[in-house]
Motif scaffolding. Structure first.
Motif, PDB file in Angstrom:
ATOM      1  N   MET A 182       0.834  -1.174   0.000  1.00 20.85           N
ATOM      2  CA  MET A 182       0.000   0.000   0.000  1.00 20.85           C
ATOM      3  C   MET A 182       0.889   1.251   0.000  1.00 20.85           C
ATOM      4  O   MET A 182       1.971   1.254   0.572  1.00 20.85           O
ATOM      5  CB  MET A 182      -0.901   0.018   1.218  1.00 20.85           C
ATOM      6  CG  MET A 182      -1.937  -1.083   1.200  1.00 20.85           C
ATOM      7  SD  MET A 182      -3.051  -1.021   2.620  1.00 20.85           S
ATOM      8  CE  MET A 182      -3.991   0.411   2.216  1.00 20.85           C
ATOM      9  N   LYS A 183       0.374   2.270  -0.598  1.00 17.34           N
ATOM     10  CA  LYS A 183       1.106   3.525  -0.674  1.00 17.34           C
ATOM     11  C   LYS A 183       0.836   4.374   0.566  1.00 17.34           C
ATOM     12  O   LYS A 183      -0.212   4.288   1.177  1.00 17.34           O
ATOM     13  CB  LYS A 183       0.661   4.325  -1.898  1.00 17.34           C
ATOM     14  CG  LYS A 183       1.067   3.729  -3.216  1.00 17.34           C
ATOM     15  CD  LYS A 183       0.626   4.656  -4.330  1.00 17.34           C
ATOM     16  CE  LYS A 183       0.957   4.107  -5.683  1.00 17.34           C
ATOM     17  NZ  LYS A 183       0.502   5.011  -6.756  1.00 17.34           N
ATOM     18  N   TYR A 207      -7.721  -2.767  -3.804  1.00 17.46           N
ATOM     19  CA  TYR A 207      -7.429  -3.508  -2.579  1.00 17.46           C
ATOM     20  C   TYR A 207      -8.693  -4.156  -2.025  1.00 17.46           C
ATOM     21  O   TYR A 207      -8.645  -5.246  -1.485  1.00 17.46           O
ATOM     22  CB  TYR A 207      -6.795  -2.600  -1.528  1.00 17.46           C
ATOM     23  CG  TYR A 207      -5.404  -2.140  -1.893  1.00 17.46           C
ATOM     24  CD1 TYR A 207      -4.449  -3.051  -2.330  1.00 17.46           C
ATOM     25  CD2 TYR A 207      -5.036  -0.815  -1.810  1.00 17.46           C
ATOM     26  CE1 TYR A 207      -3.179  -2.642  -2.674  1.00 17.46           C
ATOM     27  CE2 TYR A 207      -3.770  -0.394  -2.148  1.00 17.46           C
ATOM     28  CZ  TYR A 207      -2.848  -1.315  -2.580  1.00 17.46           C
ATOM     29  OH  TYR A 207      -1.589  -0.906  -2.923  1.00 17.46           O
ATOM     30  N   ARG A 208      -9.826  -3.481  -2.155  1.00 17.06           N
ATOM     31  CA  ARG A 208     -11.096  -4.052  -1.696  1.00 17.06           C
ATOM     32  C   ARG A 208     -11.422  -5.313  -2.490  1.00 17.06           C
ATOM     33  O   ARG A 208     -11.830  -6.332  -1.933  1.00 17.06           O
ATOM     34  CB  ARG A 208     -12.216  -3.030  -1.857  1.00 17.06           C
ATOM     35  CG  ARG A 208     -13.559  -3.555  -1.424  1.00 17.06           C
ATOM     36  CD  ARG A 208     -14.640  -2.471  -1.570  1.00 17.06           C
ATOM     37  NE  ARG A 208     -15.907  -3.107  -1.682  1.00 17.06           N
ATOM     38  CZ  ARG A 208     -16.627  -3.191  -2.788  1.00 17.06           C
ATOM     39  NH1 ARG A 208     -16.207  -2.620  -3.885  1.00 17.06           N
ATOM     40  NH2 ARG A 208     -17.774  -3.807  -2.809  1.00 17.06           N
ATOM     41  N   TYR A 209     -11.222  -5.256  -3.797  1.00 15.84           N
ATOM     42  CA  TYR A 209     -11.475  -6.430  -4.637  1.00 15.84           C
ATOM     43  C   TYR A 209     -10.569  -7.586  -4.239  1.00 15.84           C
ATOM     44  O   TYR A 209     -11.022  -8.724  -4.094  1.00 15.84           O
ATOM     45  CB  TYR A 209     -11.259  -6.069  -6.110  1.00 15.84           C
ATOM     46  CG  TYR A 209     -11.210  -7.270  -7.016  1.00 15.84           C
ATOM     47  CD1 TYR A 209     -12.377  -7.950  -7.356  1.00 15.84           C
ATOM     48  CD2 TYR A 209      -9.998  -7.745  -7.503  1.00 15.84           C
ATOM     49  CE1 TYR A 209     -12.335  -9.062  -8.172  1.00 15.84           C
ATOM     50  CE2 TYR A 209      -9.943  -8.856  -8.314  1.00 15.84           C
ATOM     51  CZ  TYR A 209     -11.115  -9.510  -8.651  1.00 15.84           C
ATOM     52  OH  TYR A 209     -11.065 -10.620  -9.447  1.00 15.84           O
ATOM     53  N   LEU A 210      -9.280  -7.291  -4.035  1.00 13.72           N
ATOM     54  CA  LEU A 210      -8.343  -8.350  -3.662  1.00 13.72           C
ATOM     55  C   LEU A 210      -8.679  -8.927  -2.287  1.00 13.72           C
ATOM     56  O   LEU A 210      -8.593 -10.137  -2.073  1.00 13.72           O
ATOM     57  CB  LEU A 210      -6.913  -7.811  -3.672  1.00 13.72           C
ATOM     58  CG  LEU A 210      -6.370  -7.417  -5.047  1.00 13.72           C
ATOM     59  CD1 LEU A 210      -5.013  -6.750  -4.905  1.00 13.72           C
ATOM     60  CD2 LEU A 210      -6.285  -8.628  -5.954  1.00 13.72           C
ATOM     61  N   LEU A 211      -9.082  -8.064  -1.350  1.00 15.45           N
ATOM     62  CA  LEU A 211      -9.445  -8.536  -0.020  1.00 15.45           C
ATOM     63  C   LEU A 211     -10.693  -9.406  -0.060  1.00 15.45           C
ATOM     64  O   LEU A 211     -10.736 -10.467   0.565  1.00 15.45           O
ATOM     65  CB  LEU A 211      -9.658  -7.345   0.921  1.00 15.45           C
ATOM     66  CG  LEU A 211     -10.122  -7.678   2.323  1.00 15.45           C
ATOM     67  CD1 LEU A 211      -9.053  -8.488   3.048  1.00 15.45           C
ATOM     68  CD2 LEU A 211     -10.441  -6.417   3.093  1.00 15.45           C
ATOM     69  N   MET A 212     -11.717  -8.984  -0.804  1.00 16.19           N
ATOM     70  CA  MET A 212     -12.951  -9.772  -0.901  1.00 16.19           C
ATOM     71  C   MET A 212     -12.672 -11.118  -1.567  1.00 16.19           C
ATOM     72  O   MET A 212     -13.221 -12.141  -1.161  1.00 16.19           O
ATOM     73  CB  MET A 212     -14.025  -8.995  -1.675  1.00 16.19           C
ATOM     74  CG  MET A 212     -14.466  -7.723  -0.976  1.00 16.19           C
ATOM     75  SD  MET A 212     -15.074  -7.989   0.680  1.00 16.19           S
ATOM     76  CE  MET A 212     -16.639  -8.706   0.333  1.00 16.19           C
ATOM     77  N   ARG A 213     -11.826 -11.131  -2.573  1.00 16.32           N
ATOM     78  CA  ARG A 213     -11.480 -12.388  -3.234  1.00 16.32           C
ATOM     79  C   ARG A 213     -10.743 -13.319  -2.279  1.00 16.32           C
ATOM     80  O   ARG A 213     -11.017 -14.518  -2.213  1.00 16.32           O
ATOM     81  CB  ARG A 213     -10.631 -12.103  -4.471  1.00 16.32           C
ATOM     82  CG  ARG A 213     -10.453 -13.329  -5.355  1.00 16.32           C
ATOM     83  CD  ARG A 213      -9.736 -12.979  -6.612  1.00 16.32           C
ATOM     84  NE  ARG A 213      -8.299 -12.997  -6.302  1.00 16.32           N
ATOM     85  CZ  ARG A 213      -7.353 -12.707  -7.153  1.00 16.32           C
ATOM     86  NH1 ARG A 213      -7.663 -12.311  -8.367  1.00 16.32           N
ATOM     87  NH2 ARG A 213      -6.102 -12.776  -6.826  1.00 16.32           N
ATOM     88  N   ALA A 214      -9.832 -12.762  -1.500  1.00 17.08           N
ATOM     89  CA  ALA A 214      -9.105 -13.579  -0.527  1.00 17.08           C
ATOM     90  C   ALA A 214     -10.044 -14.115   0.544  1.00 17.08           C
ATOM     91  O   ALA A 214      -9.923 -15.272   0.962  1.00 17.08           O
ATOM     92  CB  ALA A 214      -7.987 -12.756   0.107  1.00 17.08           C
ATOM     93  N   SER A 259      -6.666   8.757  -7.475  1.00 18.14           N
ATOM     94  CA  SER A 259      -5.727   7.641  -7.505  1.00 18.14           C
ATOM     95  C   SER A 259      -5.856   6.791  -6.244  1.00 18.14           C
ATOM     96  O   SER A 259      -5.832   5.558  -6.306  1.00 18.14           O
ATOM     97  CB  SER A 259      -4.303   8.167  -7.649  1.00 18.14           C
ATOM     98  OG  SER A 259      -3.378   7.131  -7.595  1.00 18.14           O
ATOM     99  N   ALA A 260      -6.011   7.437  -5.097  1.00 14.90           N
ATOM    100  CA  ALA A 260      -6.173   6.697  -3.841  1.00 14.90           C
ATOM    101  C   ALA A 260      -7.473   5.907  -3.840  1.00 14.90           C
ATOM    102  O   ALA A 260      -7.514   4.763  -3.368  1.00 14.90           O
ATOM    103  CB  ALA A 260      -6.132   7.666  -2.660  1.00 14.90           C
ATOM    104  N   LEU A 261      -8.545   6.477  -4.368  1.00 12.72           N
ATOM    105  CA  LEU A 261      -9.822   5.756  -4.441  1.00 12.72           C
ATOM    106  C   LEU A 261      -9.731   4.562  -5.383  1.00 12.72           C
ATOM    107  O   LEU A 261     -10.296   3.498  -5.109  1.00 12.72           O
ATOM    108  CB  LEU A 261     -10.942   6.699  -4.879  1.00 12.72           C
ATOM    109  CG  LEU A 261     -11.386   7.712  -3.834  1.00 12.72           C
ATOM    110  CD1 LEU A 261     -12.389   8.676  -4.440  1.00 12.72           C
ATOM    111  CD2 LEU A 261     -11.962   7.026  -2.620  1.00 12.72           C
TER     112      LEU A 261
END
Length: 86
Positions: free
Chosen positions: A1-2, A48-55, A40-42
């Protein structure tokens, strides 16, 4: 994360009094640069939300198989029968 300052890769200016001395050493960013940084942050947050939900979905799949009830499983009411009649 930035980190927040990594989204603002533009020159910043410091506030000064009319006499020329520094006001509070607060960086000032132009509106357009700030808007681009927020967009850019949004976009990163959505990624990150997509990756977290997939995980989360992948980690819960084996547990979901254990939660399937068989027809022989006994079903018990949550409340006593006396409370249901009221």
């Amino acid at each position: 994360m930035k980190t927040p300052d990594q989204y603002l890769n533009v020159p910043t200016f410091h506030l000064t009094y009319p006499t020329g001395e520094d006001a509070e050493m607060v960086p000032v960013v132009t509106y357009d640069d700030a808007l681009r940084a927020v967009e850019s942050a949004l976009a990163d947050a959505e990624k990150y939300r997509y990756l977290l939900m997939r995980a989360l979905r992948r980690s819960q799949e084996p547990e979901a198989a254990d939660l399937v009830l068989s027809p022989e499983a006994a079903v018990r009411p949550l409340y006593p029968e006396t409370d249901l009649a009221a």
